[in-house]
Design an enzyme around this catalytic site. Sequence first.
Site, PDB file in Angstrom:
ATOM      1  CB  VAL A 270      35.739  16.400  12.991  1.00 32.01           C
ATOM      2  CG1 VAL A 270      36.343  16.392  14.385  1.00 32.01           C
ATOM      3  CG2 VAL A 270      35.292  17.811  12.607  1.00 32.01           C
ATOM      4  CG  HIS A 442      46.310  46.377  39.751  1.00 31.61           C
ATOM      5  ND1 HIS A 442      47.205  45.880  38.830  1.00 31.61           N
ATOM      6  CD2 HIS A 442      47.011  46.560  40.901  1.00 31.61           C
ATOM      7  CE1 HIS A 442      48.400  45.782  39.399  1.00 31.61           C
ATOM      8  NE2 HIS A 442      48.301  46.191  40.654  1.00 31.61           N
TER       9      HIS A 442
END
Length: 463
Positions: A270, A442
Amino acid sequence: MAKYDVIVIGSGPGGYVAAIRASQLGMKVGVVEKAELGGICLNWGCIPTKALLKSAQVFEYLSHAKDYGIEVKDAKADFGAIVKRSRDVANGMSKGIQFLFKKNKIEQIAGTGKLKKGGKVEVTSADGKKEDHEAKHIILATGARSRELPALKIDGKKIIGYREAMSLPTQPKKMVVVGSGAIGVEFAYFYSTIGTEVIIVEFMPRIVPVEDEEVSKQLEKSFKKAGITIYTSAEVTKVDTTGKGCVATVKTKDGEIKLEADIVLSAVGVATNIEGIGLEEVGVKTDKGKVIVDDFYKTNVAGVYAIGDIVKGPALAHVASAEGITCVEAIAGLKPHPINYNNIPGCTYCSPEIASVGYTEEAAKKAGYEIKVGKFPFSASGKAKAAGAPDGFVKVIFDAKYGEWLGAHFIGANVTEMIAEVVAARNLETTGHEIIKSIHPHPTMSEAIMEAAAAAYGEVIHL
């Protein structure tokens, strides 16, 4: 002449956030904006691209539904409908900023803003009418646009930038993407997934060159598996647009080649929007296209500040927002801490996603650290395998002497949602041992962070 405590020029993620924080702190605020509220990020960047990428991800799921025991027949990508959904999402978010402005009593000043001496901003409306506004503090948040290379002049039709890539009238059959930073690889993934033949041309020796080298290798492997052609150490020297499509001449390490395509997307970074905003007239100093500021975004001119893409630092929406808040809090006398630019997360939303923060392995070594490196592949993660997303890994880097968390580099499904753990932990000066002893749920993708930390110290369980 309207008078304010703060005038912000630009309403992107730096400007509108600065305006809201200033209002919260009791200041009268005006925001000058020539286009849609929310700036490029909300209207033509971060948000609408994520909508496009989600559509691609859904289509990818449907295309591989058999892998999950589900049969889907004749799934098709409706390009026009995908683009419309993306625009609807962006428009809805822009309306949300309008609501926030009303809620916080922020005045929107429509037009193009230009600095004048004596704490004034000249605003030129769409019909050419000029009006002066006055403020004790003026914050420049004018953002950036697609950078153009001499050999890649954007015409908006055959050679396009990111803005046109979000709203093409028809889906191209073949596209050359020049540049493989976040913008380049995100569009490469989107177009490739919905059926466009995509070729990436990257000037540097590897794609996503700012990332850790192992991340670059993994993404290249995943992209090639998805059918994307990649040329690295390559340069587009010219593009012929005289025919029906484009012919890009590319200088590669093996010689010159010609690539035919419908569209060439220039994604080579940019350029800052600092022209025509009165910097020279009032004497604001710049260097290499960036406004020079101190730790609290003051320029050399009293009462003038600058934030976001137009100042030194990563051109990221969340950085601009943080700078806007820091700037305004300093104006209000709250004594904020300066931003730690070595703890800024970077995220890339292709598939697999990329997220990183801090030192790469190479940078940590160059900085003189003796390091411990831990890596946990998602192929060993129960959640990743169950989700059908085993590609990628979590890589963590610690200082061997004190245990300081120097950096983290993730590539895989949803890793952009995981990197904030590392940012917060580094901000709290957390060590590798503390991460190992922090119980992660988990089965989750996030437990790979704990496992990678354990791997760095020779304690990994699931490898």
